[in-house]
Structures are given as C-alpha cells and as structure tokens.
Design a protein around this motif. Structure first.
Motif, PDB file in Angstrom:
ATOM      1  N   ASP A 189       0.808  -1.218   0.000  1.00  0.00           N
ATOM      2  CA  ASP A 189       0.000   0.000   0.000  1.00  0.00           C
ATOM      3  C   ASP A 189       0.849   1.280   0.000  1.00  0.00           C
ATOM      4  O   ASP A 189       0.664   2.191   0.809  1.00  0.00           O
ATOM      5  N   ASP A 216       0.367   4.831   2.204  1.00  0.00           N
ATOM      6  CA  ASP A 216      -0.983   5.352   2.368  1.00  0.00           C
ATOM      7  C   ASP A 216      -1.388   5.214   3.843  1.00  0.00           C
ATOM      8  O   ASP A 216      -1.530   4.099   4.339  1.00  0.00           O
ATOM      9  N   ASN A 218      -4.119   5.614   5.232  1.00  0.00           N
ATOM     10  CA  ASN A 218      -5.406   4.938   5.383  1.00  0.00           C
ATOM     11  C   ASN A 218      -5.282   3.420   5.362  1.00  0.00           C
ATOM     12  O   ASN A 218      -6.221   2.717   5.718  1.00  0.00           O
ATOM     13  N   ALA A 219      -4.137   2.910   4.882  1.00  0.00           N
ATOM     14  CA  ALA A 219      -3.987   1.459   4.754  1.00  0.00           C
ATOM     15  C   ALA A 219      -3.118   0.873   5.867  1.00  0.00           C
ATOM     16  O   ALA A 219      -2.902  -0.337   5.909  1.00  0.00           O
ATOM     17  N   PHE A 221      -3.712   0.218   8.818  1.00  0.00           N
ATOM     18  CA  PHE A 221      -4.392  -0.768   9.661  1.00  0.00           C
ATOM     19  C   PHE A 221      -4.127  -2.197   9.186  1.00  0.00           C
ATOM     20  O   PHE A 221      -4.189  -3.136   9.966  1.00  0.00           O
ATOM     21  N   ARG A 222      -3.806  -2.368   7.903  1.00  0.00           N
ATOM     22  CA  ARG A 222      -3.548  -3.722   7.401  1.00  0.00           C
ATOM     23  C   ARG A 222      -2.068  -3.912   7.029  1.00  0.00           C
ATOM     24  O   ARG A 222      -1.709  -4.911   6.418  1.00  0.00           O
TER      25      ARG A 222
END
Lengths: 390, 291
Positions: A189, A216, A218-219, A221-222
C-alpha cells in the motif's frame, strides 16, 4: 507515512531488488566496525526523512574505519538541514554505511497513483528531482499505466526498458526489478515507490542506490509491519502528540492563532480567512467526526501546549460532528485546564441549539462570533487587545 | 427540479446498524427522505430506524425497490460495500466513509468504469435536494429550496456555503460533496454537466481546494460548454506545500495543485471568484443579479 532509506532498501531487497551491501549504525564505533566488514571505501548516509542530503552535507565518503568513525561522530546527534527539512533540520540518529558504488549511468524508476491508476515512470535523467525533469524535459520520462486487474505485464517492461536505452543483457534483470517494484507498491500500500538513482554499475548490474517509499496512511491498519517502521523522532513533536491524542489531522504552522475546526475544507478556509483578516494561523486542525468530548479537551491541551498560540478560534459547522458534543468538550476543557488566551467560538449545524444552551449555562468565558467574518475579526483583534493590556 | 435525487428516490442504507449509520439515517428520515431499507450482513430480518434490514444489497433491492444506496460502512470494508451495490445494479451510490485505502479505490474505479453505477464520494457529506431528499450528513435545516446548485470537495465548507446562501434568501436546487479523497466517483465536471442540463438550476457554486486538477478540468468545461453562470471559492491559499491538509487529496506537490493556480483557471473561464470564504453569499447574490 514516510520511512528511512535503510528501511526502504530492506523492503526493496525483500521484493528481489538489488541494493548495495550496507549496515545501519548508531555510534562511531559501529561505523568503524561496519566499514571494516564492508571493506574498501564506503558512503555514510545520514538517515533523515528528507531529500537533498548530499548538498546538505549528510552523505560523506570514508576510506578507512577511522575516517568513518570520525564522520559518524560529526553527523550523529546533529540536526541535518536540507532544502526539504524544516528550518531547524531533522535529527540524525542513525547512519547507513554502504559500500561505495560508482555508477556508469544513473536512471530513475518510480511508481505513483495518477488518474486512479498505478503509473510506473522511468527516466534516463536519474539522480535529479523528477519533478524538475517533468517540468523542463518531459520527453525524458517514459511512463506506463498499469491496469490493476492485469498487473505488471512484459509489454510494460519493454516500453520502459527501450525508453531507458538499456543494453540487452540488462533486459531480464530490469524486467524482474520493475515487476518487483510494482508488487512492492501494491502489496505494501505505497503512495510512492521511487528508486533514484537506479544505477547501472561498471560491471553491468542494476543497483538501487537511493530509495524513497511513502505509504498510504489509510492502509496502515492492514500493514502492521510497515506501521512499525514509523520514526517519531523525524516528526514535529506537537504533531506526534496530536496523533497520540486522537487528532489525526493537525499540521503545525508558523503563526499565533490556534484553530480548532471540523472538516478539512473549513479548516483550510479558516486559515485563509485569518490571513485575510491580518492574522497568521498557528496550525491546521481538523478535529474530525467528534463523538466524544475527550478529543475536544485534547485539542485544547494541544493548543495550550503550543507556546506560539496567543488566541484560539473554534469554528464548527456540525454535520457528522455534533455541536452539543463540541460545546460540552469546551466546557470540560475549561474546567480541566487553565486556558490563558482568548477563545473565540463560532458554532453552527447539527444539534446547534443544544450546544448553545450547554455553553450558556456553563458560564465558561468565551467570545461568541456570529459568522465567519465576525469570527476572524474577533480572534485577530483579541490578540491586539491582550497585547495592549500586557 | 433537482439533480440525482428527488422526492421519489428510494434509499437503501448500507451500515444502518452502526452508530453513525443509525443516527444519520434517523435525520434523513426526519427530513422526509424515503429510506426503504437497511443492509448489514448478519442483521437480516431485523429492523432498524423503522425499516427492514437485509443481509445483502441484492436482496434489499429486490424486496424494496431501492434505487439509491447510502454507505456508512467502516473504511476497511467500504470499498467492498460500493462494489456490492454496483453489482446489484444500484444506479446511484453515495459513500460517506472517510479513510478508505487508495488501493481499494483504484479497484473500485476500474470496476465502475463502463458500468451504469454513479458513485458520489467517498469521504463526502452526501447529497441534498432541499425539501425533497437528503442522503448523508448535510444539516437539512440550513438548506432551502431554490435554484442554485452547489458542489464541493469539502463537507463542512459546503454547509458554510449553503448557510450563507440561505441567509440571503438564495435557495438551492441540489447540493452535494464529491469527496476529499484523491480518487472519487463523480467529478466537478460530471456535476456541472448535470446542473447545466437541469431546468431547475439557474447558477452553480463550486467549492474547490488545493491538490489535484479537478478545478482546472472544471474550468475548462465551464469555458467551453457551460451557459449558466458559475462562481467559485478555492480553499487552501495559505496551506504550506508538501503537507496533507486533512483530506487525503489536499496536498500541493511541486508547483501542482496550488489554490492560486486553480483560482487563475476559474478566472480565465469567466467564473466569479469569492476571495474569502465569508464572501460566498455576496458573490452568488451578485452573480444572480447580473444574469
């Protein structure tokens, strides 16, 4: 999110991209030992989250372990200033000691998202700022748009390889390298994956001499492995604090009017408005969708902890965020801490009446503003008044 | 008249059983919106906010005739929710969710290309046709029925603009936010095309911000195709370069995407410019007088 060069190179290496042999060190003794192990001349590269390190004196060559130790003791613990760092520079806590490579050619290879599509760009003008190449010699950049459902295809590689005028023996390794960079970009990401320069060595190999990977947010979390690479020492201390307090969108600026706003657009517009009224914003702060008063209290903690802040403007137009929650937060903040500067409040939107009632009943001292211009005028003049009385 | 949604729109809410989903669904229903179904996997057969909840979008559409979907699903699952709505043939999807990974939106963008689903957002406040239908989180009581279309990248700045218009007695045909992310569904140009065709819209107000080139593309469209008057405000003229200003898409990189550049493009296209966010109402009033 940004990471250091040495962390980026480790990731590149994980995806099969060749990087120079090197070691990360944090003391002069380690620098000497690493230089001894690598043998021969080495480059010492200060690890900071900014480009322009060469010109800023952050990349130095050493021929012996002693020399390496001496350079390391000069660099470590200092703040390095380059054209990309804040004026006070960034702290050098680690150095990448790397086998010196003298490139025969310096190329550029990078992946970004453009027009909602991953785009790989290559240029023969490596080692330079790609934005400058794009601005002045756009014909020097070859790019391919990669359909994410197809992935990186051999024809993509050929277009870039012939565009770079690579010798036939390098075609296969270049194809592998490009495929690896695309997979890294997608699987981790990234928002930017850049190898600049990508060297063609004297003995005919491709080598990633410098690398920049951005991710990113926003990514994250993974991407727990990536998130663990964060180095808070490279970030503004108040911005780190804001993150810890659940305020994701805070940017420290140079002025003295602290802002608490909901929504990024209104927060930007509030900064613009303050400047038009003759003031300077101390920060950008989008408090986001507030469901609990704690975040409002934290915003006050943050702004009262910034010595530059001489007045605070709360500008809320509730949609997802609710005015009553914000108002309760203001009241709690005033109970919990001493707010030594004037506070101007402008509230509109979801649950407005309830919010007004809460503020009025609390007796907390704030300056009420009726609209945007009124808010800007009042906050700018509140500074002049408190200066006059001081 | 209005664009995209009206009093006949039959709304499905994906994520209706979440806290935000429930709260704002209630406000939409109170406004008069025809919310006909909710959808949350595992909650099928129950009711929420007085409407039946289904496990899948396709089931909700089949049972209730929903023709627009409003998404409040958390970011890690929101892209999948958009794909599901499109797969079920929903013609208009409005995604409020903030924080969807870019890679997920690349997938969504490629899937939607060539399909009939229109997407508004993500990371947007939704859409309202005052007096007819409210889908999302725009405060309904600041809007009033009228003939100005408003479109914005930002949510709160959209409310601000609507409020300034309403206070001057200027009503709105439809207002919506296209979203603050780098990859969004409908663009300014898509919005302008709809307002240009809508017989109920006399003028349009556009709220842009730093980052990307959506405003420049809008300016080109306005110059070549638009007969109705347009005014604009661009946020972020004081934003430092290279820093992301809250919205994932709001970042000036190099010389690209500055507010100054965007204002210049709008001016060159004959768009009336609000220099200050406090002047939005005045500028639109002027625009309508000189029409």
């Amino acid at each position: 999110m940004r990471i250091h060069e040495y962390q980026a190179k480790k990731l590149l290496s994980d995806f099969g991209i060749p990087v120079p042999p090197g070691e990360v060190i944090a003391t002069p003794e380690e620098a000497a030992a690493a230089t001894g192990r690598l043998g021969g001349r080495v480059a010492l590269k200060a690890q900071v989250h900014a480009g322009g390190r060469g010109k800023g004196g952050g990349i130095r060559l050493a021929a012996t372990p002693e020399e390496a130790a001496a350079i390391a003791s000069q660099l470590l613990g200092r703040r390095l200033v380059t054209h990309q760092t804040p004026p006070e520079g960034l702290p050098v806590n680690t150095i990448l000691v790397e086998e010196e490579t003298i490139p025969q050619r310096e190329l550029y290879l990078g992946v970004v998202i453009a027009s909602a599509c991953p785009v790989m760009m290559a240029s023969e003008s490596g080692g330079m700022d790609i934005e400058e190449v794009a601005a002045h010699r756009p014909e020097k950049i070859v790019s391919v748009h990669i359909d994410p459902s197809l992935g990186f295809q051999p024809f993509h590689a050929r277009k870039l390889i012939y565009g770079l005028n690579l010798e036939p023996p390098l075609h296969r390794p270049a194809t592998q390298l490009m495929g690896g960079l695309y997979r890294l970009f997608q699987e981790r990401d990234c928002s930017l994956a850049e190898i600049n320069p990508l060297a063609v060595t004297n003995d005919g190999r491709l080598l990633a001499l410098d690398a920049k990977l951005n991710f990113d947010d926003n990514a994250l979390f993974r991407q727990t492995e990536v998130a663990a690479l964060r180095d808070e020492a490279q970030e503004n201390a108040l911005e780190v604090k804001a993150q810890d307090w659940g305020i994701k969108n805070y940017v420290k600026l140079q002025g003295n009017i602290g802002c608490v706003v909901n929504g990024a657009g209104l927060a930007m517009a509030t900064m613009d408005l303050i400047q038009l009224a003759g003031g300077e914003p101390a920060n950008f702060l989008d408090i986001g969708t507030v469901n609990n008063t704690e975040r409002v209290v934290n915003a006050f903690r943050l702004l009262t902890g910034d010595p530059e802040v001489k007045a605070i403007l709360i500008n809320i137009f509730g949609g997802m965020a609710r005015v009553d929650v914000i108002a309760t937060g203001i009241v709690e903040a005033a109970k919990e801490m001493d707010i030594p500067v004037p506070v101007v409040v402008r509230l509109e939107g979801t649950n407005l009446e309830e919010g007004r009632r809460i503020l009025a009943q609390s007796g907390v001292k704030v300056i009420h503003a009726t609209d945007l211009s009124d808010a800007a005028r009042k906050v700018v003049s509140s500074i002049a008044i408190s200066r006059g009385s001081a | 008249m209005s664009v995209l949604v009206d009093a006949d729109s039959r709304v499905l809410v994906q994520g209706i059983t979440g806290r935000e989903g429930g709260f704002h669904t209630r406000l939409c229903i109170d406004y008069g919106t025809r919310v006909v179904a909710g959808m949350t996997p595992g909650k099928g057969g129950t009711t929420a906010e007085g409407v039946p909840v289904f496990n899948t979008v396709v089931e909700a559409v089949r049972e209730t005739g929903a023709d627009v979907s409003l998404i409040f699903v958390p970011a890690p699952f929101a892209a999948d929710a958009i794909l599901e709505a499109s797969d079920a043939g929903v013609p208009l999807v409005v995604c409020i969710t903030e924080g969807i990974p870019v890679r997920d939106m690349v997938t969504v963008h490629h899937y939607l290309a060539g399909r009939k689903t229109r997407l508004i957002g993500p990371n947007c406040p939704g859409i309202i046709s005052p007096g007819k239908c409210k889908m999302g989180i725009i405060p309904g009581d600041v809007c009033r029925e009228g003939r100005v279309g408003v479109v914005s990248r930002s949510g709160t700045l959209l409310y601000e603009a609507i409020d300034q218009l309403s206070r001057r007695g200027i009503g709105q045909s439809t207002c919506f936010g296209i979203g603050g992310d780098p990859i969004v569904g409908m663009s300014f140009v898509d919005a302008l095309e709809l307002f240009e065709q809508d017989t109920g819209t006399d003028a349009v107000f556009v709220i842009g911000e730093i980052g990307g080139t959506a405003e420049q593309e809008a300016a080109r469209y306005i110059k070549s195709r638009m007969s109705k008057p347009v005014a604009a405000f661009v946020a972020g003229s004081t934003a430092p370069p290279g820093r992301r200003m809250g919205h994932a898409g709001a970042i000036v990189t190099g010389s690209q995407g500055t507010a100054q550049e965007k204002v210049a493009a709008f001016s060159a296209a004959g768009v009336a410019i609000a220099r200050s966010p406090a002047e939005i109402g005045v500028v639109v009033e002027g625009l309508l007088k000189h029409r």
